[in-house]
Enzyme design. Structure first.
Site, PDB file in Angstrom:
ATOM      1  CG  ASP A  97      -0.121  -0.148   2.544  1.00  0.00           C
ATOM      2  OD1 ASP A  97       1.128  -0.034   2.493  1.00  0.00           O
ATOM      3  OD2 ASP A  97      -0.739  -0.378   3.593  1.00  0.00           O
ATOM      4  CD  GLU A 119       0.272  -6.852   3.031  1.00  0.00           C
ATOM      5  OE1 GLU A 119       0.269  -5.626   2.885  1.00  0.00           O
ATOM      6  OE2 GLU A 119       0.994  -7.435   3.870  1.00  0.00           O
ATOM      7  CD  GLU A 133       0.177   4.312   4.702  1.00  0.00           C
ATOM      8  OE1 GLU A 133      -0.785   4.929   5.212  1.00  0.00           O
ATOM      9  OE2 GLU A 133       1.357   4.641   4.930  1.00  0.00           O
ATOM     10  CG  HIS A 210       5.693   4.018  10.702  1.00  0.00           C
ATOM     11  ND1 HIS A 210       5.475   2.770  11.184  1.00  0.00           N
ATOM     12  CD2 HIS A 210       5.189   4.022   9.447  1.00  0.00           C
ATOM     13  CE1 HIS A 210       4.881   2.033  10.260  1.00  0.00           C
ATOM     14  NE2 HIS A 210       4.681   2.772   9.194  1.00  0.00           N
ATOM     15  NE  ARG A 212       3.558   9.658   4.905  1.00  0.00           N
ATOM     16  CZ  ARG A 212       4.371  10.620   4.448  1.00  0.00           C
ATOM     17  NH1 ARG A 212       3.968  11.871   4.424  1.00  0.00           N
ATOM     18  NH2 ARG A 212       5.558  10.324   3.990  1.00  0.00           N
ATOM     19  CG  HIS A 243      10.158   5.434  10.617  1.00  0.00           C
ATOM     20  ND1 HIS A 243      10.615   6.411   9.752  1.00  0.00           N
ATOM     21  CD2 HIS A 243       9.514   4.535   9.845  1.00  0.00           C
ATOM     22  CE1 HIS A 243      10.256   6.104   8.522  1.00  0.00           C
ATOM     23  NE2 HIS A 243       9.581   4.964   8.547  1.00  0.00           N
TER      24      HIS A 243
HETATM   25  C1  UD1 Z   1       6.372   4.558   4.273  1.00  0.00           C
HETATM   26  C2  UD1 Z   1       5.022   4.180   3.684  1.00  0.00           C
HETATM   27  C3  UD1 Z   1       4.180   3.471   4.733  1.00  0.00           C
HETATM   28  C4  UD1 Z   1       4.932   2.326   5.375  1.00  0.00           C
HETATM   29  C5  UD1 Z   1       6.265   2.835   5.893  1.00  0.00           C
HETATM   30  C6  UD1 Z   1       7.069   1.705   6.471  1.00  0.00           C
HETATM   31  C7  UD1 Z   1       4.044   5.745   2.063  1.00  0.00           C
HETATM   32  C8  UD1 Z   1       3.259   6.973   1.896  1.00  0.00           C
HETATM   33  N1  UD1 Z   1       4.287   5.383   3.323  1.00  0.00           N
HETATM   34  O1  UD1 Z   1       6.135   5.527   5.291  1.00  0.00           O
HETATM   35  O2  UD1 Z   1       3.013   2.970   4.118  1.00  0.00           O
HETATM   36  O3  UD1 Z   1       4.157   1.847   6.442  1.00  0.00           O
HETATM   37  O4  UD1 Z   1       6.994   3.422   4.808  1.00  0.00           O
HETATM   38  O5  UD1 Z   1       8.130   2.181   7.226  1.00  0.00           O
HETATM   39  O6  UD1 Z   1       4.435   5.128   1.088  1.00  0.00           O
HETATM   40  N2  UD1 Z   1      13.666   8.171   6.064  1.00  0.00           N
HETATM   41  C9  UD1 Z   1      15.040   8.097   6.113  1.00  0.00           C
HETATM   42  N3  UD1 Z   1      15.637   6.878   5.829  1.00  0.00           N
HETATM   43  C10 UD1 Z   1      14.929   5.782   5.502  1.00  0.00           C
HETATM   44  C11 UD1 Z   1      13.529   5.876   5.459  1.00  0.00           C
HETATM   45  C12 UD1 Z   1      12.904   7.080   5.725  1.00  0.00           C
HETATM   46  O7  UD1 Z   1      15.719   9.055   6.413  1.00  0.00           O
HETATM   47  O8  UD1 Z   1      15.524   4.728   5.259  1.00  0.00           O
HETATM   48  C13 UD1 Z   1      13.009   9.476   6.367  1.00  0.00           C
HETATM   49  C14 UD1 Z   1      13.126  10.493   5.203  1.00  0.00           C
HETATM   50  O9  UD1 Z   1      13.187  11.767   5.741  1.00  0.00           O
HETATM   51  C15 UD1 Z   1      11.794  10.313   4.480  1.00  0.00           C
HETATM   52  C16 UD1 Z   1      10.873  10.115   5.675  1.00  0.00           C
HETATM   53  O10 UD1 Z   1      11.622   9.274   6.577  1.00  0.00           O
HETATM   54  O11 UD1 Z   1      11.441  11.425   3.718  1.00  0.00           O
HETATM   55  C17 UD1 Z   1       9.544   9.494   5.369  1.00  0.00           C
HETATM   56  O12 UD1 Z   1       9.677   8.381   4.515  1.00  0.00           O
HETATM   57  P1  UD1 Z   1       8.414   7.933   3.589  1.00  0.00           P
HETATM   58  O13 UD1 Z   1       8.805   6.811   2.744  1.00  0.00           O
HETATM   59  O14 UD1 Z   1       7.811   9.111   2.936  1.00  0.00           O
HETATM   60  O15 UD1 Z   1       7.313   7.521   4.601  1.00  0.00           O
HETATM   61  P2  UD1 Z   1       7.221   6.523   5.811  1.00  0.00           P
HETATM   62  O16 UD1 Z   1       6.581   7.333   6.871  1.00  0.00           O
HETATM   63  O17 UD1 Z   1       8.467   5.793   6.094  1.00  0.00           O
HETATM   64  N1  UDP Z   2      11.134  -3.882  11.220  1.00  0.00           N
HETATM   65  C1  UDP Z   2      12.530  -4.090  11.264  1.00  0.00           C
HETATM   66  N2  UDP Z   2      13.294  -3.251  12.030  1.00  0.00           N
HETATM   67  C2  UDP Z   2      12.750  -2.225  12.753  1.00  0.00           C
HETATM   68  C3  UDP Z   2      11.346  -2.029  12.685  1.00  0.00           C
HETATM   69  C4  UDP Z   2      10.579  -2.864  11.895  1.00  0.00           C
HETATM   70  O1  UDP Z   2      13.038  -5.014  10.655  1.00  0.00           O
HETATM   71  O2  UDP Z   2      13.499  -1.499  13.411  1.00  0.00           O
HETATM   72  C5  UDP Z   2      10.309  -4.778  10.409  1.00  0.00           C
HETATM   73  C6  UDP Z   2       9.209  -5.471  11.169  1.00  0.00           C
HETATM   74  O3  UDP Z   2       9.718  -6.613  11.786  1.00  0.00           O
HETATM   75  C7  UDP Z   2       8.171  -5.724  10.105  1.00  0.00           C
HETATM   76  C8  UDP Z   2       8.343  -4.540   9.167  1.00  0.00           C
HETATM   77  O4  UDP Z   2       9.630  -4.003   9.439  1.00  0.00           O
HETATM   78  O5  UDP Z   2       8.453  -6.889   9.364  1.00  0.00           O
HETATM   79  C9  UDP Z   2       7.297  -3.521   9.426  1.00  0.00           C
HETATM   80  O6  UDP Z   2       7.647  -2.340   8.777  1.00  0.00           O
HETATM   81  P1  UDP Z   2       7.071  -0.915   9.171  1.00  0.00           P
HETATM   82  O7  UDP Z   2       6.495  -0.949  10.541  1.00  0.00           O
HETATM   83  O8  UDP Z   2       8.118   0.070   8.847  1.00  0.00           O
HETATM   84  O9  UDP Z   2       5.936  -0.710   8.084  1.00  0.00           O
HETATM   85  P2  UDP Z   2       4.412  -1.194   7.963  1.00  0.00           P
HETATM   86  O10 UDP Z   2       4.371  -2.668   8.160  1.00  0.00           O
HETATM   87  O11 UDP Z   2       3.625  -0.420   8.958  1.00  0.00           O
HETATM   88  O12 UDP Z   2       4.027  -0.781   6.574  1.00  0.00           O
END
Ligand code: UD1
Ligand code: UDP
Length: 377
Positions: A97, A119, A133, A210, A212, A243
């Site tokens: 998603d 999924e 999502e 994490h 939004r 995160h």
């Molecule tokens: C994204 C997904 C969410 C998923 C989540 C898992 C969207 C809109 N959201 O959210 O569905 O549950 O990933 O974690 O697609 N950042 C870093 N390093 C990283 C990752 C993120 O610095 O490795 C920071 C950056 O500033 C980035 C911000 O986190 O801009 C947000 O990342 P983003 O992918 O937009 O959204 P998530 O909140 O991680």
């Molecule tokens: N996860 C990980 N390390 C972390 C936090 C999460 O490996 O520090 C794994 C977790 O075990 C799960 C997945 O990441 O398999 C979940 O991802 P996240 O919560 O970022 O996203 P969501 O599932 O909400 O989309």
């Protein structure tokens, strides 16, 4: 002639859940399998691709600190278009998603390339929860041609929406395949900070937040509830792999920092995460994937959200939908800490998300598909 399948993903959870599918695709010589990562996440994604030793054929490297959803979508859409024009796959696979998943499916649709959605069928039918999502997932299912639903419940959502039964495959969730892969053996912790946690004498809670829709005051309230809990119970320790998003990090440090029994850690390697789930007491989270995965390691999950697209877990008793209100969170956590029967009932409930064969089932289905001649554009 073989078929060319391109798997596209960009965030940590997609990578974890697509890794077993890619490894399975690679076993079949009649399939030419390629991997495209958008790099929507950078460090979080790289942790997973290196753990599963995935060969990445293209990396769009789109992450920019705190870019808007629009900026992210534009960068993914134009990057994927170019790759699909060049590679002309018979099938594109996306997962879940995220923006990466939705936009990649859209790019494939624009080139009339069939899309398989791993999924598929999870729903809250609440447009802003989870945001964005829920809408991403519904839009992918409009664009997709093949639906890999993790449960019958998810498949029923697709049937109710009029999807063709012959294109729906109920496979279980590939997260269980990934989990079995990493928990085949016990490993020492990679993150040495985890060695400071007293798993033997304390009750260890794993926390992740994490989403939004919870940013701001709501997330502050969640973190305040956790801090109060640790202050009430001397034998409770909290592990919170934070995160990297600065929005999340700042709140976590402000409210949960500086307490000796609260461990604010860098994102954990998936292997460490699985070990923590195995050794810990219970999980408090707004994550999607953790709702499916933690119960497979007998870990009850308090879901810190108003809605869940994983109602099977609530029905099975592995998950409790607690909401985001501070008092509700405290009440439900105290129940798990004070009432052993309530705890055991959740810990012993059967996880409904599959038996670890989802990836095999997905690839088997792909091999049976009549992908036909590529449509001309
Ligand atoms: C994204 C997904 C969410 C998923 C989540 C898992 C969207 C809109 N959201 O959210 O569905 O549950 O990933 O974690 O697609 N950042 C870093 N390093 C990283 C990752 C993120 O610095 O490795 C920071 C950056 O500033 C980035 C911000 O986190 O801009 C947000 O990342 P983003 O992918 O937009 O959204 P998530 O909140 O991680
Ligand atoms: N996860 C990980 N390390 C972390 C936090 C999460 O490996 O520090 C794994 C977790 O075990 C799960 C997945 O990441 O398999 C979940 O991802 P996240 O919560 O970022 O996203 P969501 O599932 O909400 O989309």
């Amino acid at each position: 002639m073989g078929i060319k399948v391109i798997s596209i993903f960009g965030t940590r959870p997609e990578a974890i859940k697509m890794a077993p599918v890619v490894l399975e695709l690679n076993k079949h010589p009649e399939i030419e399998s390629k991997v495209v990562v958008t790099g929507q996440h950078r460090e979080l994604l790289d942790q997973v691709t290196s753990l599963f030793r995935l060969k990445v054929d293209y990396d769009l490297d789109v992450m920019k600190q705190q870019q808007t959803l629009t900026e992210l979508s534009i960068r993914v859409l134009s990057g994927i278009e170019e790759i699909l024009l060049k590679e002309k796959p018979d099938l594109v696979l996306v997962h879940g998603d995220t923006i990466t998943a939705f936009v990649a499916s859209l790019a494939a649709f624009y080139q009339k390339i069939p899309v398989g959605h791993v999924e598929a069928g999870l729903r809250t039918y609440d447009k802003y929860s989870p945001y964005p999502e829920e809408v991403n997932r519904q839009m992918i299912d409009i664009v997709a041609d093949y639906y890999f639903a993790p449960t019958e419940f998810a498949a029923d959502n697709l049937r109710k929406e009029g999807k063709d039964e012959s294109r729906i495959f109920v496979t279980g969730n590939t997260v269980i395949d990934a989990l079995l892969w990493v928990t085949m053996q016990d490993f020492p912790f990679i993150n040495k900070e985890l060695e400071k946690v007293d798993f033997d004498n304390n009750r260890v809670i794993l926390l992740t937040t994490h989403r939004r829709e919870n940013w701001g005051k709501t997330m502050e309230g969640i973190h305040e509830a956790v801090r109060q809990l640790v202050e009430e119970y001397d034998d409770v320790e909290v592990i919170f792999p934070v995160h990297p998003n600065p929005v999340v990090k700042q709140v976590a440090e402000k409210i949960l920092g500086g307490h000796p029994r609260i461990h604010l850690l860098e994102p954990l390697e998936y292997r460490d995460m699985a070990m923590v789930e195995k050794l810990g007491c219970f999980v408090m989270t707004d994550s999607g994937g953790l709702q499916e995965e933690a119960p497979a390691l007998d870990n009850p999950v308090l879901v810190l959200r108003d809605t869940t697209e994983r109602p099977e877990g609530v029905a099975a008793g592995t998950l409790k939908l607690v909401g985001v209100n501070k008092e509700d969170i405290l009440r439900e956590a105290r129940i798990l800490l004070d009432d052993n029967d309530a705890f055991e009932a959740m810990a012993d409930a059967k996880n409904p998300y599959g038996d670890g064969t989802a990836s095999q089932q997905i690839v088997h289905a792909i091999l049976q598909m009549d992908l036909g001649e590529k449509m001309s554009i």
